[in-house]
Design a protein around this motif. Structure first.
Motif, short mmCIF file in Angstrom:
data_model
loop_
_atom_site.label_atom_id
_atom_site.label_comp_id
_atom_site.label_asym_id
_atom_site.label_seq_id
_atom_site.Cartn_x
_atom_site.Cartn_y
_atom_site.Cartn_z
N ASN A 77 -35.30 110.14 -56.36
CA ASN A 77 -36.21 109.53 -57.35
C ASN A 77 -35.43 108.91 -58.52
O ASN A 77 -35.79 109.08 -59.69
CB ASN A 77 -37.22 110.56 -57.85
N GLU A 81 -37.63 101.97 -63.30
CA GLU A 81 -39.05 101.86 -63.59
C GLU A 81 -39.63 100.50 -63.21
O GLU A 81 -40.81 100.39 -62.87
CB GLU A 81 -39.28 102.13 -65.08
N ARG A 82 -38.81 99.46 -63.22
CA ARG A 82 -39.34 98.12 -62.89
C ARG A 82 -39.82 98.04 -61.44
O ARG A 82 -40.57 97.13 -61.09
CB ARG A 82 -38.29 97.04 -63.15
N TYR A 83 -39.39 98.99 -60.60
CA TYR A 83 -39.89 99.04 -59.22
C TYR A 83 -41.05 100.03 -59.09
O TYR A 83 -42.05 99.73 -58.44
CB TYR A 83 -38.76 99.43 -58.26
N THR A 84 -40.91 101.18 -59.71
CA THR A 84 -41.97 102.19 -59.58
C THR A 84 -43.26 101.71 -60.23
O THR A 84 -44.36 102.10 -59.81
CB THR A 84 -41.54 103.51 -60.22
N SER A 85 -43.16 100.85 -61.24
CA SER A 85 -44.36 100.39 -61.94
C SER A 85 -45.17 99.39 -61.13
O SER A 85 -46.30 99.06 -61.50
CB SER A 85 -43.97 99.76 -63.28
N GLN A 86 -44.61 98.90 -60.02
CA GLN A 86 -45.30 97.87 -59.25
C GLN A 86 -46.33 98.43 -58.27
O GLN A 86 -47.06 97.68 -57.63
CB GLN A 86 -44.27 97.02 -58.47
N LYS A 87 -46.33 99.76 -58.13
CA LYS A 87 -47.29 100.43 -57.24
C LYS A 87 -47.17 99.96 -55.78
O LYS A 87 -48.16 99.83 -55.06
CB LYS A 87 -48.73 100.22 -57.73
N GLU A 93 -41.18 99.45 -51.84
CA GLU A 93 -40.35 99.70 -53.02
C GLU A 93 -38.88 99.76 -52.62
O GLU A 93 -38.01 99.20 -53.31
CB GLU A 93 -40.78 101.03 -53.65
N VAL A 106 -46.23 90.50 -57.41
CA VAL A 106 -45.07 91.30 -57.82
C VAL A 106 -43.83 90.42 -57.78
O VAL A 106 -43.60 89.69 -56.80
CB VAL A 106 -44.88 92.51 -56.87
#
Length: 769
Positions: A77, A81-87, A93, A106
């Protein structure tokens, strides 16, 4: 009983099955479920190959859909954050970090990707934050794949990238200043938890790769091993036995780290790259520790010399006993093709000289038996000795004319006729280039139509004349598009070229070629390295016809494109019976003839690419590195110094981390350098100021490994950053690398923004200039 093991197996499959499945998924042609099912099919097939060959210790978690280091980024993990925030889904991801993502609203670029040590494999750099945390992913991949193997009847040894190497190979994200190794205390508990889950799943041992041990390590990195492995050892029987694996070099200079592994069951060392480390390593092992002896080459395709390997293994067995020695591949076999059985067109006299991954697996198992039961494998040992003798005695390897020409090379042949300032004055007048000149690195998209027509020509389904006319039309298209984009120096697009090394190898004496010997370079990108089997020479011009035609229909200077001698060597499977410096000089002489012929035919900008120069750099500072740089630089200069002052020599390099050997980059004396730089921090360009670099440079302004099209503002921002370190009059504007893997709509969109940004700065600096 001596056991056998494999450190990792190629992922792509016999016919690049994984590449095709990944690309079908990216194109929305198959579902996520179908892609994951294909991955499982390949894993099961590869485990079966190894078990059927008689390998005792089979790896799991060596499979990756894109990259094994990227797997660990998601496993812990450590996803920015710029990837995790894209859902995005976990799989999307994952691919977004590897190759970028620009659809469905995205838009994120890929993480930085760099060479894995001195190989041609690329890994995705862990990119860490000041406030970085780690936690174990749900349903951890190493556990899942271990259980998958177990259910299918395969007892495997999971492979992990070690905690110290994972951090040492990472970097701080933009805007962060964290030294990744300081995050060790946060990461190690996650490793321990993972190991506990593996033990609970039934894993008896794990392979933890710590390849950074072959580097000259910073004190902070060295110090990290002790707490990391003490924490693992403190878990006792709750975790599997640990074998620490190193490869690609020796670890003698880091022996002071080995006490940190006192709780480990064993140590793996690369005895192909550095066999001389055997004796000192044997003395360093604890009284019960196992030696995993890497004697089967994981990096080259030559058949193992059983007699030499057995000498090494018998030395180890004599010192430790048969129960404490494992016969292994030197590294993962990811760097080798899948199987020699797929090759139906290799010359019969050389076929028996080679061994690919499937065959190397059998070699490992045979050697393990041969150490203590030579009679059981007598036929295999005799056949191996015959094959080694046949290669040694072959007339194919020696060309007296090549050796005679090498003997006549003089120091003067390595130098241009005049220094750069004199040359540039003539080039400026001759080429009429503007401020911030724009160009590309060489290749344009290799469309499906190009591949179909090349395949037809190869099979004899169309004539040479039909194929040549098709290539001319593709060149015309490339020139027309560059006219529309308003680039300043054109390329012909290389539609006739299958690969930047193979194309030249096919036109040189001394090479042989395969049909299915693909090796993963990054993601779904595979290459098919040619094989150097003898002395190298150029029987005829290789690129003149296409470049001359392109120049005849171009409004602006046309750049001739060649692959440099170091890269031709490094991206081939080289000979092991002749020093690489000898092979490189032979390539340089062949390319020198080509450079001179291009100039004679009206090509006055010639790019000789050396993307493998950095890759070939010995991993440690010292005499070996300086010796390499001497013959590598001399080879480049020998290839390029035969032209007039008014002809401009360019060269392209992958990655901009040149600080440690910048003197060699400067010594190349190329008029223009282009470097892969878009995902690196622009401050790395500071070395060009510090060293007062006088010539011109084109740091890549966008990432060609991603389908994403950067905005105009992104291009402007990148150029602005570069101008903080480079003078306007020395800055060229170009992409990171060639564009063969991209689609035309992506290329046109990105290049139009690139040219517009260059024109913006051209106008801005016009009065200042």
């Amino acid at each position: 009983m001596v056991q056998s093991s494999v450190l990792g197996f190629p992922r792509m499959g016999v016919l690049r099955d994984l590449k095709k499945a990944n690309e079908a998924y990216w194109a929305d042609k198959i579902s996520q479920e179908a892609l994951l099912a294909e991955g499982k099919r390949l894993r099961l097939a590869h485990w079966k190959i190894q078990k059927d060959a008689g390998v005792d210790i089979i790896p799991s978690n060596d499979f990756a859909h894109y990259d094994h280091v990227l797997d660990h980024i998601q496993l812990f993990n450590a996803v920015p954050e710029r990837y995790t925030s894209q859902k995005l889904s976990p799989l999307d991801e994952y691919f977004a970090m590897g190759r970028g993502h620009q659809k469905g609203g995205v838009d994120v670029p890929a993480l930085e990707m760099v060479k894995w040590f001195d190989s041609n494999y690329h890994y995705v750099k862990p990119t860490l934050q000041d406030n970085q945390t780690f936690s174990l992913a749900k349903d951890p991949k190493p556990v899942r794949e271990f259980l998958e193997a177990k259910e299918a009847g395969f007892q495997t040894r999971p492979v992990l990238v070690g905690p110290v190497s994972f951090l040492a190979l990472g970097k701080a994200d933009r805007g962060s200043s964290v030294d990744p190794i300081t995050l060790l205390d946060k990461l190690v508990p996650v490793y321990v938890e993972l190991l506990k889950q593996l033990k609970a799943a039934g894993a008896e041992s794990v392979q933890i790769d710590e390849p950074v041990l072959v580097f000259d390590l910073r004190p902070e990195v060295k110090a990290a091993f002790k707490p990391a492995y003490e924490a693992i050892a403190a878990a006792g029987d709750a975790v599997p036995k640990v074998v620490v694996a190193t490869y690609f070099g020796d670890i003698v200079h880091n022996f002071d780290v080995l006490p940190a592994f006192s709780g480990a069951a064993g140590l793996h060392v690369d005895l192909v790259r550095n066999p001389e480390q055997l004796e000192p390593v044997l003395k360093q092992l604890g009284p019960n520790q196992i030696l995993s002896a890497g004697v089967v080459d994981g990096r080259n395709i030559w058949k193992n010399d059983f007699a030499k390997s057995l000498e090494i293994l018998q030395t180890a067995v004599k010192a430790l006993g048969s129960e404490r020695v494992i016969v292994a591949t030197s590294s993962s076999l990811i760097h080798t093709p899948h199987t020699l059985a797929s090759e139906k067109k290799l010359p019969s006299d050389v076929y028996e000289w080679f061994s690919f991954a499937v065959e190397k697996v059998k070699e490992v198992a045979t050697l393990a038996k041969a150490v203590t039961e030579p009679e059981a494998v007598k036929a295999e040992l005799e056949a191996n000795a015959a094959a080694i003798k046949a290669r040694t005695d072959s007339k194919r390897t020696n060309d007296p004319a090549v050796k005679e020409r090498q003997a006549q090379v003089t120091p003067e042949q390595h130098n241009r006729k005049a220094p750069f300032n004199t040359r540039y004055a003539e080039q400026k007048k001759h080429l009429s280039l503007p401020l911030f000149p724009t160009t590309t690195i060489g290749s344009f998209p290799q469309t499906s139509e190009i591949r179909v027509q090349r395949n037809k020509f190869t099979k004899g389904e169309i004539s040479a004349e039909e194929y040549e006319r098709f290539i001319e039309k593709e060149i015309e298209l490339a020139v027309k598009i560059q006219d529309e984009l308003d680039l300043d120096v054109y390329v012909h697009g290389e539609p006739e070229r299958n690969d930047m090394v193979q194309y030249f190898g096919e036109r040189l004496n001394g090479y042989v070629f395969t049909t299915h010997a693909w090796v993963q370079s990054y993601g779904s990108r595979c290459v098919r390295p040619p094989i150097i089997v003898g002395d190298i020479s150029r029987p005829a011009p290789m690129t003149v016809k296409e470049s001359k035609y392109a120049a005849s229909i171009s409004k602006k200077p046309m750049k001739g494109m060649l692959t440099g001698p170091v890269t031709c060597l490094r991206w081939s499977f080289p000979r092991v019976d002749v020093h690489q410096s000898v092979q490189c000089q032979q390539l340089a002489l062949a390319l020198r003839d080509e450079v001179v012929d291009l100039e004679k035919n009206g090509i006055y900008v010639i790019q000789v690419d050396e993307p493998a120069l950095r890759e070939g750099l010995p991993l440690r500072k010292g005499q070996e590195r300086e010796a390499y740089l001497k013959w590598a630089v001399d080879s480049f200069k020998l290839a390029t110094a035969g032209v007039e002052n008014s002809t401009q020599i360019h060269s392209h390099f992958c990655y901009s981390e040149f600080q440690d050997f910048f003197h060699a980059i400067a010594a190349l004396d190329a008029d223009v350098l282009s470097i892969e730089n878009s995902k690196s921090d622009a401050k790395l360009l500071k070395v060009f100021i510090d060293e007062e670099y006088p010539r011109h440079i084109g740091p890549g302004v966008y990432d060609i490994h991603s389908p994403r099209v950067p905005t105009l503002e992104e291009f402007k921002q990148r150029i602005e950053e570069m101008l903080a370190y480079l003078k306007p009059e020395q800055l060229w504007i170009n992409p990171d690398c060639g564009l063969k893997t991209r689609k035309w709509d992506e290329v046109k969109g990105a290049l139009s923004h690139m040219v517009e940004a260059a024109k913006y700065f051209r106008e801005k600096y016009a009065n200042k200039a």
